[in-house]
Design an enzyme around this catalytic site. Structure first.
Site, short mmCIF file in Angstrom:
data_model
loop_
_atom_site.label_atom_id
_atom_site.label_comp_id
_atom_site.label_asym_id
_atom_site.label_seq_id
_atom_site.Cartn_x
_atom_site.Cartn_y
_atom_site.Cartn_z
N SER A 1 10.15 0.70 0.55
CA SER A 1 9.33 1.77 1.14
C SER A 1 8.72 2.66 0.06
O SER A 1 8.85 3.89 0.09
CB SER A 1 10.16 2.61 2.12
OG SER A 1 9.33 3.30 3.02
N SER B 1 7.54 6.54 7.48
CA SER B 1 7.08 5.36 6.72
C SER B 1 6.61 4.20 7.58
O SER B 1 6.17 3.18 7.03
CB SER B 1 8.18 4.89 5.77
OG SER B 1 8.27 5.75 4.67
N LYS C 1 3.22 2.82 6.83
CA LYS C 1 2.97 1.74 5.87
C LYS C 1 2.60 0.42 6.56
O LYS C 1 2.05 -0.48 5.92
CB LYS C 1 4.17 1.55 4.97
CG LYS C 1 4.47 2.74 4.07
CD LYS C 1 5.68 2.49 3.19
CE LYS C 1 5.92 3.61 2.19
NZ LYS C 1 6.54 4.80 2.80
#
Length: 510
Positions: free
Chosen positions: A322, A75, A78
Site C-alpha cells: 500500500s 487506501s 488505490k
C-alpha cells in the site's frame, strides 16, 4: 434487500448505525441474513458502514448495504489509481532517469553543467545512480567543470497532496512527490532515507547514527543517549518542517539491536543529486560546481539512462505494501503522458475518466489524490465494485489481480497487508483484496470465491467509528469464502483477538 436488513435488525434487537427503509414483504436470502447479522454490531452505533457483494461474472448484486453512500475509502482509492495506470501507461511502461549535457566532453572533461533529469521513477535506488555514474565513466567522463543540475520538471512542484496532514510529513508514507527521487531499499519508499541508530559502548554514551543511503542532504542532530541495559527504548527520529534537519532524541538500551527509522526528505531531487554526486566521486568523476535545481535546456545530449521495472511489476510492491508514493507518482505520470501535465489535477482527470469507462457514475464520487491519504476522497462501495468487475475484462487483469494482497499468505510480497489476517480459514490464498486504513476509516475490497466456486467481488467501507470494526471486515471475507448455498456454514465470530492485528497498513513491523 435493505428491507430485509431492517427486519433482521428488529428480530436481533440490535441497533444499526445507519438509516434503513421501512420493512416490506420482500424476503432475504440466507447470505443476506448472515451478512446483516455481521453488520448488526455495536461498533457501528453512530458510525457508517457500506457493503456491496456482486457476482464477478454477471455483475448481479447479491447484497447491498448503503452501496450508494459516499464514504472515505482510505487506501481503497488505490484501486482506482492502479487500474487507471495499467490502462493508461500500460503494464510494460518504464520510468527513466537521464544524465545529459549541453557541452561536449573533450579529454575527459565536460566544460559545462551536468544535468540529472528524472521522469518520475519511484523505484530508483542508490545502485541505479551508481549505474548511471558507471555509464559516464565508460563514456570517458572524468571531470565536470560546471554544476550538477537536479531536474524534476517533468512533474509540477506541488510536493504534498490535498489535505495531507502536517504532522504526517516526517513519516515515510507521506513523502514529497518529485519526478527525481530516491528510495533507500526495495520497499521502494521514494523520497525517504533510513536513519540507523545503535547504542554506544556504555550507558550514557551518545547513540551511533548512520544514514542509508549515505548522503549530505539530511543533517542529523543527535541528542540521543544509550540507556542502561533493559531500560525502555524512547528513541524519536523527526525532521523539522521545511528543512532537512533530522533530530534524534531519547534513548536506546545498552546492547539493543540496530533500530531503523524511515524519514522523509525535503526536496527529494536535491537528495537524489547528492547521492548521484557521491556515486560519481566513487567512479573517479569530480564535479567542481554545486548541486542546483533547474530545468534541462532543450537540445541537451543524453549521456546515460537508467530504466525502472515495468508498471506491471511495480504493482506488486505498490499494492502489497500500500505504497502511497507509488500511487501519487502514477497519478502525475498519467497526467504527464496523457495530458502533457505532470500534476495532480491532470492525472486525477485521467483516473476519473477511466473509472467512468468502467461504468462508474463519476458524478457521485470525488478523487482528490491517488493514494487515499487525503480525507477529501469520497467514493461509494458501488463504484469500487464497478471497477473490480470492469478490470476483469482487461488484458492485464491477471497481473494486477496477483498484485493485490492475498489473505493469510505469510510471504510479505504475496500476502502483503493481508498476510496476518483471516488465518486458518477458507479465505487463505483465496481472497485477493485491497486494504485501507486511516484514523476512523477502514476498508476492504476485492475478489473471493465461495465454497461453491462462485466468483464474487465485494467492497466494504467503515467510517467514523471509535472502536475498530476490522474484525467484522475479516468475518465478512471469511463468510464469503466459506459460503455454500447448499449448506450455509456456521456463523463467523466478529470478536477481536486477544492479540490485536496491526491497525495501520503502514506499520513496518506488521
Amino acid at each position: 434487500m435493505i428491507a430485509a436488513i431492517a427486519a433482521v435488525a428488529a428480530v436481533a434487537g440490535g441497533a444499526i448505525g445507519q438509516s434503513v427503509a421501512a420493512p416490506t414483504a420482500v424476503s432475504s436470502t440466507a447470505l443476506q441474513q448472515r451478512l446483516d447479522g455481521l453488520l448488526n454490531d455495536s461498533r457501528y452505533d453512530g458510525s457508517q458502514v457500506a457493503l456491496v457483494v456482486r457476482d464477478a461474472t454477471t455483475g448481479e448484486t447479491l447484497y447491498d448495504r448503503n452501496g450508494g453512500e459516499r464514504l472515505l475509502p482510505a487506501s481503497n482509492t488505490k484501486l482506482f489509481t492502479s487500474t487507471a495506470a495499467m490502462h493508461t501507461l500500460g503494464p510494460s511502461y518504464r520510468f527513466h532517469t537521464d544524465v545529459l549535457a549541453t557541452a561536449p566532453v573533450r579529454g575527459g572533461k565536460l566544460r559545462g553543467d551536468l544535468y540529472l533529469k528524472g521522469y518520475g521513477d519511484p523505484t530508483a535506488l542508490e545502485s541505479d545512480y551508481i549505474g548511471l555514474a558507471k555509464q559516464l565513466k565508460a563514456a570517458g567522463v572524468r571531470r565536470v567543470d560546471g554544476n550538477l543540475i537536479a531536474d524534476d520538471t517533468y512533474f509540477d512542484h506541488v510536493r504534498l497532496g490535498d489535505t495531507w496532514s502536517w504532522d504526517d510529513e516526517t513519516y515515510y508514507y507521506s513523502a514529497q512527490i518529485s519526478a527525481l527521487t530516491l528510495a533507500p531499499n526495495t520497499d521502494y519508499d521514494s523520497g525517504t532515507a533510513i536513519v540507523e541508530s545503535r547504542p554506544g559502548a556504555a550507558a550514557g554514551a551518545p547513540l551511533k547514527l548512520n544514514l542509508v543511503p549515505a548522503n549530505g542532504a539530511l543533517k542529523l542532530v543527535n541528542t540521543a543517549k544509550t540507556g542502561a541495559a533493559g531500560s525502555s527504548n524512547t528513541l524519536t527520529v523527526e525532521r523539522d518542517h521545511g528543512t532537512n534537519v533530522v533530530r534524534v532524541s531519547g534513548s536506546m538500551p545498552l546492547g539493543a539491536s540496530v533500530d531503523q527509522e524511515w524519514v522523509t526528505v525535503w526536496e527529494p531531487e536535491l537528495y537524489a543529486a547528492d547521492v548521484f554526486r557521491r556515486a560519481l566521486a566513487a567512479q573517479g568523476i569530480s564535479v567542481s560546481g554545486q548541486i542546483r535545481n533547474a530545468g534541462t535546456p532543450a537540445g541537451a545530449t543524453r549521456l546515460a539512462r537508467d530504466e525502472s521495472m515495468t508498471v506491471g511489476e511495480l504493482m506488486t510492491p505498490f499494492l502489497k505494501l500500500s505504497n502511497n508514493m507509488h500511487a501519487e507518482t502514477l497519478v502525475k505520470a498519467m497526467g504527464a503522458v496523457a495530458e502533457a501535465d505532470g500534476s495532480w489535477p491532470a492525472g486525477l482527470d485521467v483516473v476519473t475518466n477511466y473509472a467512468k469507462s468502467l461504468g462508474v457514475d463519476t458524478s457521485r464520487i470525488r478523487l482528490s489524490d491517488g493514494s487515499g491519504l487525503s480525507r477529501k476522497v469520497n467514493v461509494t462501495a458501488d463504484s469500487i465494485t464497478d471497477v473490480l468487475i470492469g478490470a476483469r475484462k482487461e488484458s492485464w487483469w491477471k497481473q494486477w489481480y496477483d498484485a493485490l494482497p492475498i489473505a493469510g499468505n505469510p510471504e510479505r510480497m504475496v500476502g502483503g497487508s493481508l498476510r496476518s489476517r483471516m488465518l486458518n480459514t477458507p479465505a487463505v490464498n483465496n481472497l485477493h483484496a485491497k486494504t485501507g486504513s486511516l484514523t476512523g476509516a477502514t476498508s476492504l475490497s476485492g475478489y473471493v470465491s465461495t465454497k461453491d466456486g462462485r466468483k464474487l467481488v465485494f467492497s466494504m467501507i467503515s467510517n467514523n467509528y471509535l472502536d475498530s470494526p476490522r474484525s467484522v471486515e475479516d468475518a465478512v471475507g471469511i463468510t464469503l469464502a466459506s459460503w455454500s448455498d447448499q449448506a450455509p456454514p456456521a456463523a463467523v465470530s466478529t470478536l477481536k483477538k486477544s492479540a490485536p492485528d496491526c491497525e495501520s497498513e503502514w506499520d513496518k513491523a506488521c
